[in-house]
Design a protein around this motif. Structure first.
Motif, PDB file in Angstrom:
ATOM      1  N   VAL A 265       0.742  -1.152  -0.055  1.00 34.47           N
ATOM      2  CA  VAL A 265       0.142   0.062   0.100  1.00 34.47           C
ATOM      3  C   VAL A 265       0.914   1.290  -0.015  1.00 34.47           C
ATOM      4  N   THR A 266       0.575   2.269  -0.919  1.00 33.85           N
ATOM      5  CA  THR A 266       1.081   3.562  -0.983  1.00 33.85           C
ATOM      6  C   THR A 266       1.469   4.090   0.434  1.00 33.85           C
ATOM      7  N   GLY A 267       2.892   4.112   0.562  1.00 34.94           N
ATOM      8  CA  GLY A 267       3.350   5.077   1.849  1.00 34.94           C
ATOM      9  C   GLY A 267       3.763   4.098   3.230  1.00 34.94           C
ATOM     10  N   PHE A 268       3.435   2.885   3.029  1.00 40.71           N
ATOM     11  CA  PHE A 268       3.509   2.050   4.266  1.00 40.71           C
ATOM     12  C   PHE A 268       4.879   1.403   3.945  1.00 40.71           C
ATOM     13  N   SER A 269       5.575   0.822   4.977  1.00 37.79           N
ATOM     14  CA  SER A 269       6.595  -0.111   4.947  1.00 37.79           C
ATOM     15  C   SER A 269       6.559  -1.151   6.056  1.00 37.79           C
TER      16      SER A 269
ATOM     17  N   GLY B  65       6.702  -8.051  17.045  1.00 37.16           N
ATOM     18  CA  GLY B  65       5.502  -7.904  17.838  1.00 37.16           C
ATOM     19  C   GLY B  65       4.621  -7.055  17.098  1.00 37.16           C
ATOM     20  N   HIS B  66       4.874  -6.521  15.923  1.00 37.29           N
ATOM     21  CA  HIS B  66       4.060  -5.751  15.008  1.00 37.29           C
ATOM     22  C   HIS B  66       3.917  -6.693  13.692  1.00 37.29           C
ATOM     23  N   VAL B  67       2.662  -6.986  13.277  1.00 37.85           N
ATOM     24  CA  VAL B  67       2.566  -8.021  12.424  1.00 37.85           C
ATOM     25  C   VAL B  67       2.854  -7.633  10.866  1.00 37.85           C
ATOM     26  N   GLY B  68       2.705  -6.399  10.533  1.00 35.48           N
ATOM     27  CA  GLY B  68       3.225  -5.813   9.219  1.00 35.48           C
ATOM     28  C   GLY B  68       2.171  -6.080   8.267  1.00 35.48           C
TER      29      GLY B  68
ATOM     30  N   ASN C 112     -17.338  -2.344   9.105  1.00 35.98           N
ATOM     31  CA  ASN C 112     -15.902  -2.559   8.388  1.00 35.98           C
ATOM     32  C   ASN C 112     -14.999  -2.023   9.386  1.00 35.98           C
ATOM     33  N   VAL C 113     -13.934  -2.922   9.739  1.00 39.93           N
ATOM     34  CA  VAL C 113     -12.960  -2.371  10.712  1.00 39.93           C
ATOM     35  C   VAL C 113     -11.561  -2.633   9.955  1.00 39.93           C
ATOM     36  N   LEU C 114     -10.839  -1.408   9.586  1.00 37.48           N
ATOM     37  CA  LEU C 114      -9.578  -1.448   9.317  1.00 37.48           C
ATOM     38  C   LEU C 114      -8.396  -1.689  10.273  1.00 37.48           C
ATOM     39  N   VAL C 115      -7.981  -2.866  10.280  1.00 35.48           N
ATOM     40  CA  VAL C 115      -6.926  -3.245  11.469  1.00 35.48           C
ATOM     41  C   VAL C 115      -5.414  -2.860  11.022  1.00 35.48           C
ATOM     42  N   ILE C 116      -4.847  -1.957  11.672  1.00 36.45           N
ATOM     43  CA  ILE C 116      -3.391  -1.956  11.191  1.00 36.45           C
ATOM     44  C   ILE C 116      -2.537  -2.495  12.181  1.00 36.45           C
ATOM     45  N   GLY C 117      -1.743  -3.314  11.499  1.00 30.01           N
ATOM     46  CA  GLY C 117      -0.737  -3.941  12.308  1.00 30.01           C
ATOM     47  C   GLY C 117       0.762  -3.743  11.622  1.00 30.01           C
ATOM     48  N   ALA C 118       0.789  -2.391  11.123  1.00 33.78           N
ATOM     49  CA  ALA C 118       1.949  -1.812  10.689  1.00 33.78           C
ATOM     50  C   ALA C 118       2.297  -0.306  11.133  1.00 33.78           C
ATOM     51  N   ARG C 119       2.456  -0.346  12.490  1.00 31.83           N
ATOM     52  CA  ARG C 119       2.943   1.077  12.868  1.00 31.83           C
ATOM     53  C   ARG C 119       4.365   1.432  12.513  1.00 31.83           C
ATOM     54  N   THR C 120       4.735   2.833  12.154  1.00 38.69           N
ATOM     55  CA  THR C 120       5.890   3.265  12.192  1.00 38.69           C
ATOM     56  C   THR C 120       6.164   3.943  13.287  1.00 38.69           C
ATOM     57  N   HIS C 121       7.264   3.799  13.830  1.00 31.12           N
ATOM     58  CA  HIS C 121       7.388   4.547  15.365  1.00 31.12           C
ATOM     59  C   HIS C 121       8.204   5.695  14.921  1.00 31.12           C
ATOM     60  N   TYR C 122       8.028   6.728  15.990  1.00 29.67           N
ATOM     61  CA  TYR C 122       8.982   7.847  15.854  1.00 29.67           C
ATOM     62  C   TYR C 122      10.504   7.861  15.987  1.00 29.67           C
ATOM     63  N   TYR C 123      10.889   6.709  16.677  1.00 28.94           N
ATOM     64  CA  TYR C 123      12.274   6.599  16.815  1.00 28.94           C
ATOM     65  C   TYR C 123      12.846   5.890  15.449  1.00 28.94           C
ATOM     66  N   GLU C 124      12.229   5.475  14.649  1.00 33.52           N
ATOM     67  CA  GLU C 124      12.826   4.788  13.218  1.00 33.52           C
ATOM     68  C   GLU C 124      13.209   6.075  12.405  1.00 33.52           C
ATOM     69  N   ASN C 125      13.065   7.279  12.646  1.00 30.30           N
ATOM     70  CA  ASN C 125      13.754   8.427  12.104  1.00 30.30           C
ATOM     71  C   ASN C 125      13.234   8.612  10.597  1.00 30.30           C
ATOM     72  N   HIS C 126      12.032   8.207  10.384  1.00 27.41           N
ATOM     73  CA  HIS C 126      11.228   8.367   9.007  1.00 27.41           C
ATOM     74  C   HIS C 126      10.612   9.600   8.985  1.00 27.41           C
TER      75      HIS C 126
END
Length: 276
Positions: A64-68, A74-77, A89-103
């Motif tokens: 999906v555009t913009g995701f990595s 512990g996060h499923v991606g 309809n629930v969009l379940v997000i298992g792909a969190r980008t953390h602030y400390y990743e410096n993106h």
């Protein structure tokens, strides 16, 4: 489709347009044109997706555009579309980008902006975090009543003034209390990470009104408010914070606490989602 070059890394890109493209990708890949609720699953909360309803589609987030791919165990991606028994309809997000990743903050809040672009009007944010109240136990879920943003950063760009009064919806917290009256509440402090907080930093957080310390959620909540969403926040207390707990902190401890608490907190979260 996402590529190796993330469009959010271009300062000239409009992050809301990137989110709209991501929402179009989700609609195309899942066959679900509209989502009502979005749920970000933090450490320990992953099993909830199985209990919410029928999974109609699952896809790797990096399609999906913009995701990595998430950097953290512990996060499923994945992104998942789930249909609840009451037809939402629930969009379940298992792909969190953390602030400390410096993106950059745009990448941190992209999932929230994408969720809003899919039509979701309710954002449920979950995390695993350290507890400051000494009577809290590892494995205990706590409602987030407010937050203190200690990252010195914001997802808002330019002269964008957003009211954060009642950021974590009183209405939704009251609803959660009807499902589990024993739920306690606390103020979440988002630190930058990735190092755990020092005992002195935990004492500071307590002194300024914090009860929970972690490395996510606050920036996402601000973006969700900007998008007009109603927000509910849950922290899983995976450990007592440094200086409250006398033993050293470790990520393995966080993962283990989440694994042990998973069935109970996931069932609670599924019941809350079902009532939304």
């Amino acid at each position: 489709m996402a590529t190796t070059s993330n469009p959010l890394d271009d300062p000239a890109a409009d992050p809301f347009e990137v989110a709209r493209r991501a929402a179009d990708d989700i609609a195309r890949l899942t066959g679900v044109g509209h989502h009502d609720i979005a749920l970000t699953l933090g450490s320990g909360w992953g099993k909830a997706a199985e209990l919410i309803g029928e999974t109609t589609a699952t896809l790797p987030a990096d399609e999906v555009t913009g995701f990595s791919k998430p950097a953290l165990e512990g996060h499923v991606g994945t992104l998942r579309s789930v249909r609840t028994p009451n037809g939402k309809n629930v969009l379940v997000i298992g792909a969190r980008t953390h602030y400390y990743e410096n993106h950059g903050v745009r990448r941190v809040v992209h999932s929230v902006r994408t969720a809003a672009a899919t039509g979701a009007t309710t954002m449920v944010l979950t995390n695993g975090a350290g507890g400051i109240k000494p009577h809290w136990k590892p494995g205990q879920p706590v409602l987030i009543s407010d937050h203190i943003n200690l990252t010195s950063d914001s997802p808002l760009e330019g002269a964008t003034f957003i009211d954060l009064t009642d950021l974590y919806s009183t209405r939704l917290r009251n609803l959660a209390h009807t499902i589990d009256p024993s739920l306690e509440e606390g103020v979440y402090c988002q630190f930058r990470g990735p190092q755990y907080e020092t005992p002195a930093e935990v004492r500071m957080a307590k002194a300024i009104g914090g009860h929970i310390v972690g490395m996510s959620t606050a920036l996402e909540a601000i973006a969700a408010r900007q998008a007009g969403m109603e927000i509910l926040g849950f922290s899983l207390i995976t450990n007592l914070a440094a200086g409250i707990q006398t033993t050293p902190l470790s990520h393995a401890e966080v993962i283990e606490a989440g694994r042990e608490a998973g069935p109970v907190i996931s069932a609670l979260l599924a019941r809350v989602i079902g009532a939304l």
